[in-house]
Write an enzyme that holds these catalytic residues in place. Structure first.
Site, PDB file in Angstrom:
ATOM      1  N   HIS A 180       3.705  -2.468   2.827  1.00  0.00           N
ATOM      2  CA  HIS A 180       3.803  -1.123   2.244  1.00  0.00           C
ATOM      3  C   HIS A 180       5.024  -0.967   1.357  1.00  0.00           C
ATOM      4  O   HIS A 180       6.042  -1.616   1.587  1.00  0.00           O
ATOM      5  CB  HIS A 180       3.845  -0.068   3.359  1.00  0.00           C
ATOM      6  CG  HIS A 180       2.582  -0.028   4.163  1.00  0.00           C
ATOM      7  ND1 HIS A 180       2.360  -0.876   5.221  1.00  0.00           N
ATOM      8  CD2 HIS A 180       1.457   0.725   4.043  1.00  0.00           C
ATOM      9  CE1 HIS A 180       1.151  -0.638   5.730  1.00  0.00           C
ATOM     10  NE2 HIS A 180       0.583   0.323   5.041  1.00  0.00           N
ATOM     11  N   ASP A 227       0.807  -1.219   0.000  1.00  0.00           N
ATOM     12  CA  ASP A 227       0.000   0.000   0.000  1.00  0.00           C
ATOM     13  C   ASP A 227       0.842   1.272   0.000  1.00  0.00           C
ATOM     14  O   ASP A 227       1.995   1.265   0.439  1.00  0.00           O
ATOM     15  CB  ASP A 227      -0.870   0.046   1.267  1.00  0.00           C
ATOM     16  CG  ASP A 227      -1.942  -1.033   1.287  1.00  0.00           C
ATOM     17  OD1 ASP A 227      -1.840  -1.993   0.508  1.00  0.00           O
ATOM     18  OD2 ASP A 227      -2.870  -0.901   2.100  1.00  0.00           O
TER      19      ASP A 227
HETATM   20 ZN   LIG Z   1      -2.291   3.082   3.407  1.00  0.00          ZN
END
Ligand SMILES: [Zn+2]
Ligand SMILES: *[C@@H]1O[C@H](CO)[C@@H](O)[C@H](O)[C@H]1NC(C)=O
Length: 342
Positions: free
Chosen positions: A233, A81
């Site tokens: 991430h 993400d």
């Molecule tokens: Zn996020």
């Protein structure tokens, strides 16, 4: 005469290349991540349009997707993400070397900052989902602001890949029935996760992140996890390198890494049927923010979008240049140069 002609055409070619993506419509020039609580202004006319044109969808929206549902017990839905960032390509190299695909939930302002990285991600065959424009807490926003966050996030993805996703990931997993309902109006379903790597908690401490994240994956593997979707991430070099370590652990343990859409058996990931109609309506351009004066969120002022920006945006309504279009005009330009030289 002929030389002048060639120079003029070359200039046009250069213009086509540098103006590959048009982000004139983008909602703010501030550095959103540096401004806690930043979000884009709501546009009541957009909410009204979706409520009218996709009314049924908002009435009983489906719940969050949080696990894989297809591909067998050993399937693992990894996801990264908050990109695209300059660190994303390292993940792309890793997945290319393993001949595997994954899912990237991308933030609008990062798409604007790194469009070529998103394009490379998409071209490599990875799945792209919407992660809003500003990466803010959606449950704290008004209906209009939630719609605007999703619309701008979707518009950013479309600008680069030419497709409208059907799925979004709420930042921080901060989502409720109201958010899901509004997202459904925009043709979007919420996807969260069943395993949080916690890379976002420890990214600033190299010792901690390299201890805790692999330990999390080890405990999930040891517990015989099945069909999980994990949260990781690509916003920092440390989250990317520990992410690669985690993927290796899963592969060593016999898991099959799948992108999200595949692991839920979705065959039309970009089949959003309402967003193309919304953007074709012209309402996006005609009602671009600001439609409200700048307000404050948690005491921090939202950047004021100037009237200059507004008129630019209006002028741009019919001149969208996608990567594909730019590439086409580039080769047309080459052909023209070739002909001029003959
Ligand atoms: Zn996020
Ligand atoms: C970094 O993490 C390690 C291991 O958890 C811890 O011992 C250390 O105090 C942390 N450093 C800082 C600056 O927080």
């Amino acid at each position: 005469m002929q030389r002048l002609c060639v120079i003029a055409i070359l200039a046009a070619c250069l213009d086509a290349v540098t103006a590959q993506y048009n982000f004139k419509w983008a909602p703010a020039t501030i550095n959103a991540p540096a401004v806690v609580g930043f979000h884009v202004p709501g546009v009541p006319a957009w909410t009204q349009w979706f409520s009218t044109n996709n009314k049924d969808a908002g009435e009983s929206p489906p719940g969050n997707i949080q696990k894989c549902t297809s591909g067998g017990d050993n399937v693992w839905g990894a996801s990264f993400d908050d990109g695209p960032t300059p660190y994303t390509p390292r993940l792309l190299e890793y997945f290319a070397a393993k001949k595997l695909k994954t899912t990237f939930w991308v933030v609008g302002y990062n798409v604007q900052a790194n469009p070529d990285i998103l394009r490379a991600t998409y071209d490599a065959g990875h799945e792209i989902g919407i992660h809003t424009w500003s990466h803010t807490h959606l449950t704290q926003l008004s209906d209009d602001e939630i719609i605007a966050e999703l619309v701008y996030g979707a518009r950013a993805v479309f600008e680069v890949i030419g497709k409208y996703p059907k799925y979004f990931r709420p930042p921080y997993g901060d989502v409720d029935g109201r958010v899901r309902s509004l997202a459904a109006l925009v043709g979007l379903r919420s996807v969260i996760w069943s395993r949080d790597s916690q890379d976002w908690v420890y990214y600033a401490n190299a010792t901690a992140i390299n201890l805790i994240v692999p330990n999390n994956f080890k405990s999930w593997i040891d517990a015989g996890s099945k069909m999980d979707i994990s949260l990781e991430h690509d916003f920092d070099p440390s989250t990317v390198s520990v992410g690669i370590k985690a993927m290796d652990m899963l592969l060593d343990a016999g898991y099959t890494l799948k992108p999200f859409g595949e692991c839920i058996g979705e065959t039309a990931l970009y089949g959003n049927s309402i967003l193309p109609k919304f953007f074709a309506s012209g309402l996006f351009e005609s009602k671009l923010a600001p439609v409200q004066t700048a307000t404050e969120v948690h005491g921090i002022p939202i950047a004021v979008i100037t009237s200059t920006y507004r008129s630019e945006a209006a002028v741009k309504t019919s001149t969208k240049t996608s990567g594909v279009h730019a590439a086409a005009s580039f080769s047309t330009g080459f052909l023209a140069v070739f002909l001029a030289l003959l």
